[in-house]
Enzyme design. Structure first.
Site, short mmCIF file in Angstrom:
data_model
loop_
_atom_site.label_atom_id
_atom_site.label_comp_id
_atom_site.label_asym_id
_atom_site.label_seq_id
_atom_site.Cartn_x
_atom_site.Cartn_y
_atom_site.Cartn_z
CE LYS A 64 46.91 39.96 66.66
NZ LYS A 64 46.80 38.33 66.70
N GLY A 127 42.03 35.20 73.46
CA GLY A 127 41.39 35.44 72.60
C GLY A 127 40.83 35.16 71.20
CB ALA A 128 43.18 33.43 69.08
CG LEU A 151 36.39 24.44 82.99
CD1 LEU A 151 35.32 24.06 84.13
CD2 LEU A 151 35.15 24.51 82.38
CE1 TYR A 211 51.80 32.29 60.28
CE2 TYR A 211 53.87 32.01 58.89
CZ TYR A 211 52.86 32.54 60.11
OH TYR A 211 53.19 34.01 59.99
P1 ATR Z 1 45.21 34.63 72.67
O1 ATR Z 1 45.30 35.53 72.82
O2 ATR Z 1 47.20 33.83 71.07
O3 ATR Z 1 44.70 32.73 72.17
P2 ATR Z 1 45.94 34.29 75.84
O4 ATR Z 1 44.23 35.14 75.87
O5 ATR Z 1 46.22 34.07 76.41
O6 ATR Z 1 45.94 33.65 74.33
O7 ATR Z 1 44.88 32.62 75.52
C1 ATR Z 1 46.26 31.14 76.00
C2 ATR Z 1 45.67 30.02 75.80
O8 ATR Z 1 45.36 28.87 75.70
C3 ATR Z 1 43.62 30.18 77.34
O9 ATR Z 1 42.66 29.03 77.13
C4 ATR Z 1 45.18 28.87 78.18
O10 ATR Z 1 44.35 28.38 79.18
P3 ATR Z 1 44.28 29.24 80.08
O11 ATR Z 1 43.30 29.79 80.33
O12 ATR Z 1 43.68 27.29 81.26
O13 ATR Z 1 45.85 29.22 80.70
C5 ATR Z 1 45.90 28.59 77.12
N1 ATR Z 1 46.70 27.52 77.42
C6 ATR Z 1 48.15 28.34 77.69
N2 ATR Z 1 48.75 27.28 77.54
C7 ATR Z 1 48.54 26.12 78.13
C8 ATR Z 1 49.06 24.69 77.89
N3 ATR Z 1 50.70 24.75 78.53
N4 ATR Z 1 48.23 24.01 78.44
C9 ATR Z 1 46.33 24.41 77.47
N5 ATR Z 1 46.15 25.47 78.01
C10 ATR Z 1 46.79 26.26 77.72
#
Ligand code: ATR
Length: 265
Positions: A64, A127-128, A151, A211
């Protein structure tokens, strides 16, 4: 016209059955395939798509963001989010869109029509989350809080929302009408939740963008407490419906798309 979804892995994507069911229902002769493109071959994306003779395609994990440099134009929503899930090919020009946010918000409005007055908490800042936040801002007064484990993820956010860490929002959960999980926490074997739900108020709608599984751990925990829940099924169907509109300027048969996906789950 010819369409496809590109990603890796792509074998389990329900986009082909969903779109082909819609084409049949509305009387189109179009086709929609799944095209596996591994990251190491992504540099040949232009040649691969040209060879397939596509008029448009969907982009899914992990491409993406990688698709951005190959676009000739990008719409405002996709540019803000920094990710594209829909490409329209017009006179050899590639135009990128992101229909995930609009798809999610349409589905949320169905179960929570009074979005304008809702206090909303979004968990995760990837991203989502950014796509959904950017779309929600159009409907909601400035009552959105985005909470993330790390943060520093917010350093490059230019959206006007409250930001917080996950642990900071746990004690004030009862202030929110809607909680939206965009993190994959709890999807692995240890079933850890992104936040503790101890202070969840009983009316709060708990939503997840996933889902499969149909009930993620946070949804199962919220349901056990008696809260209303909402999953990502309709987000998926609406993002597909929006892609179809971009490609064809026609209205899809939403009910057929939805029931087809449900049948496969
Ligand atoms: P997407 O495009 O699906 O949103 P991404 O850009 O990789 O995927 O973002 C994943 C999000 O899930 C991030 O906000 C990540 O938090 P961090 O910025 O701290 O990494 C969060 N995330 C992933 N695993 C997590 C977990 N076990 N507990 C809490 N937040 C989590």
């Amino acid at each position: 016209m010819k369409f496809a979804v590109i990603g890796s892995p792509i074998e389990h994507s329900l986009s082909p059955v969903m779109h082909n069911a819609n084409f049949k229902a509305v009387g189109d002769q179009h086709t929609y395939d799944a095209l596996r493109i591994d990251p190491q071959h992504f540099h040949s994306i232009k040649e691969i798509i040209k060879e397939q003779g596509l008029d448009g395609f969907n982009v899914t994990i992990p491409h993406k963001e990688s698709i951005l440099p190959y676009l000739d134009e990008i719409d405002e929503q996709a540019e803000t989010v920094g990710a594209v899930n829909t490409v329209l090919i017009q006179d050899d020009k590639w135009i990128g869109y992101n229909t995930d946010g609009i798809g999610y918000v349409k589905s949320l409005k169905e179960v929570y029509p009074d979005l304008e007055n809702a206090y909303i908490l979004i968990l995760g800042a990837g991203g989502a989350s950014k796509g959904i936040t950017n779309e929600l801002i159009k409907y909601v007064n400035p009552k959105i809080t985005v909470a993330n484990r790390t943060l520093s993820r917010f350093d490059h956010w230019n959206l006007d929302v409250n930001t917080a860490s996950l642990v900071d929002v746990e004690p004030v959960l009862s202030e929110f009408d809607i909680i939206i999980n965009t993190t994959p926490a709890g999807m692995d074997d240890n079933l850890e939740l992104p936040i503790h739900l101890d202070y969840l108020s009983p009316q709060t709608l708990v939503s997840d963008i996933v889902y499969v599984p149909f009930k993620t751990p946070i949804l199962a925990a919220a349901e056990q407490k008696g809260n209303p829940i909402h999953n990502g099924l309709d987000m998926f169907v609406y993002q597909g419906a929006e892609s179809y509109k971009i490609w064809t300027q026609q209205q899809p048969n939403y009910d057929v798309m939805r029931s087809t996906v449900l049948n496969y789950l």
